[in-house]
Design a protein around this motif. Sequence first.
Motif, mmCIF file in Angstrom:
data_model
loop_
_atom_site.group_PDB
_atom_site.id
_atom_site.type_symbol
_atom_site.label_atom_id
_atom_site.label_comp_id
_atom_site.label_asym_id
_atom_site.label_seq_id
_atom_site.Cartn_x
_atom_site.Cartn_y
_atom_site.Cartn_z
ATOM 1 N N LEU A 215 -43.924 -60.195 -75.319
ATOM 2 C CA LEU A 215 -43.048 -59.548 -74.349
ATOM 3 C C LEU A 215 -42.549 -60.565 -73.330
ATOM 4 O O LEU A 215 -43.138 -61.632 -73.152
ATOM 5 C CB LEU A 215 -43.811 -58.433 -73.624
ATOM 6 N N ASP A 216 -41.471 -60.235 -72.640
ATOM 7 C CA ASP A 216 -40.990 -61.076 -71.549
ATOM 8 C C ASP A 216 -42.055 -61.139 -70.460
ATOM 9 O O ASP A 216 -42.626 -60.108 -70.071
ATOM 10 C CB ASP A 216 -39.693 -60.512 -70.981
ATOM 11 N N GLU A 340 -38.037 -52.634 -74.827
ATOM 12 C CA GLU A 340 -38.231 -53.860 -74.066
ATOM 13 C C GLU A 340 -39.152 -53.594 -72.877
ATOM 14 O O GLU A 340 -38.932 -52.673 -72.091
ATOM 15 C CB GLU A 340 -36.889 -54.396 -73.569
ATOM 16 N N THR A 341 -40.191 -54.408 -72.756
ATOM 17 C CA THR A 341 -41.153 -54.289 -71.663
ATOM 18 C C THR A 341 -41.285 -55.650 -70.980
ATOM 19 O O THR A 341 -41.297 -56.685 -71.644
ATOM 20 C CB THR A 341 -42.533 -53.842 -72.187
ATOM 21 N N ILE A 342 -41.370 -55.635 -69.658
ATOM 22 C CA ILE A 342 -41.610 -56.863 -68.906
ATOM 23 C C ILE A 342 -43.065 -56.859 -68.448
ATOM 24 O O ILE A 342 -43.521 -55.901 -67.812
ATOM 25 C CB ILE A 342 -40.663 -56.984 -67.699
ATOM 26 N N ALA A 417 -33.230 -65.192 -63.708
ATOM 27 C CA ALA A 417 -31.940 -64.585 -64.057
ATOM 28 C C ALA A 417 -32.046 -63.661 -65.264
ATOM 29 O O ALA A 417 -31.485 -62.560 -65.282
ATOM 30 C CB ALA A 417 -30.925 -65.689 -64.323
ATOM 31 N N GLY A 418 -32.786 -64.120 -66.300
ATOM 32 C CA GLY A 418 -32.938 -63.302 -67.491
ATOM 33 C C GLY A 418 -33.674 -62.004 -67.212
ATOM 34 O O GLY A 418 -33.320 -60.936 -67.717
ATOM 35 N N THR A 419 -34.688 -62.105 -66.374
ATOM 36 C CA THR A 419 -35.463 -60.913 -66.024
ATOM 37 C C THR A 419 -34.622 -59.947 -65.212
ATOM 38 O O THR A 419 -34.658 -58.730 -65.413
ATOM 39 C CB THR A 419 -36.716 -61.313 -65.229
ATOM 40 N N LYS A 420 -33.836 -60.489 -64.269
ATOM 41 C CA LYS A 420 -32.973 -59.624 -63.463
ATOM 42 C C LYS A 420 -31.985 -58.871 -64.343
ATOM 43 O O LYS A 420 -31.701 -57.690 -64.124
ATOM 44 C CB LYS A 420 -32.213 -60.469 -62.436
ATOM 45 N N ALA A 421 -31.447 -59.577 -65.337
ATOM 46 C CA ALA A 421 -30.490 -58.940 -66.233
ATOM 47 C C ALA A 421 -31.126 -57.772 -66.969
ATOM 48 O O ALA A 421 -30.527 -56.710 -67.133
ATOM 49 C CB ALA A 421 -29.952 -59.966 -67.231
#
Length: 430
Positions: A215-216, A340-342, A417-421
């Motif tokens: 996962l991210d 998708e999970t962070i 940036a990727g996480t914010k998106a």
Amino acid sequence: MWSDKLKLNKQLVRSVTDAGYLTPKEIQAKSLSRIIGGQDMIGIGPEGCGKTTTYILGVLMRLKYGVEEAPRALILVPDKERVLAVTEQFELLNKNDTIRVVSLYAAPGIEAQMNALADGADIVVATPDRARAIYLKLGLNLNKIIIFIVDDADAIVKQGLQLPVNELANSITKCQHLVFTEVLHGKLEHMIDPFMNAPAIIEIDDLGEAKAEILDQVLYHVPNFRTKINLLNLLMQDEEVFTQTLVFVNTRLTAEKILNSFTHSLKKQAAILNPLFFESPGFENITDFKEQTDKRILIIANELQGFLDVSDVPFMIHLELPDEKETFIERIIKRQDEQETIAITFATDIELGTVKKIEHSIGHKIPVDELPENLVVANEEKETAKKKVTPKPDTEMRGEAFHEKKESNKKDYNFSAGTKAKMNKKKKHG
């Protein structure tokens, strides 16, 4: 070859090849010449990268023979198991019968260990507290020490053994200092700074091959547990982003404390998986939490046994890392057709070693994000309660979380940036 690259003597070359070490590892190639030359050094690398063999070869090269009446090398390790493991490794590589190794660790009958020292020792492998106890009884002579080594230094800090390490280091007039660790952080630097003399820093960053898609990830490096609670409260205030979140802690008692730490409005939106107290809001399983809409925060104790289906929840926060890294890894492996999970991790200095082990196991670095600008950073010591936490200027390269904020991050929670998106996407489609 060992003799060509590192100029080991013939006896040591024969020992390492007989032991199955046919060529030097990276940390040995980068470190041994510095150790043999007498330079202070900090060696940083994951478990299994060859740190122990490195300093054992360095010690044996520097001592060469045993004729002194007092030890010339003192090696401190966290516990009895490590003492025995390092001693065994010395026995494997040391073919010189004149060099004597004595082990010191907590055991009934301190007199037996003192007698072993009195009979003669060139190398002492010890836990810090036992070495200090015998030194205070005048049983450990430090006057001839030329090499002082702290191995598994991050584990020594985690066990709170900094004081005996510093006292022993301060009792040695002049010597070479070597520190080996899986991770270098503020608490460890605070322990070793008083006795290290312009050390070379050798870092081996061998993550190995990525074993699975994960996962991210986001890592927040925080100074203490109180700040973790403040950060959790701050993030959870954004109801549009954190629509459903699993929060992992180590025990059900801690889960109750976290619930009670929430503001009044947050507490009404939170629950505990199988709560310890009857009056606490809770769920018997994660499925019930996923299917309802009243609660958006579920606090889960790592001590709960059995498989937990953590899929299809937008956010997963590890407020505390589980004792077994495999538990963490199981949760962050991405399954097919999974939403998708962070996965967000909060880690203090003493938990960074566990983070390193996880990174080595999964073959991925966990990106470090800046702390939110409006986070209240708690201080552990009363005398620093009014001081602002600021970084050392030269620590940013090791992923320090407390570096200067970028202009673009001033108005958000400072995710990458990727996480914010991904978060913005959740706002629109979640």
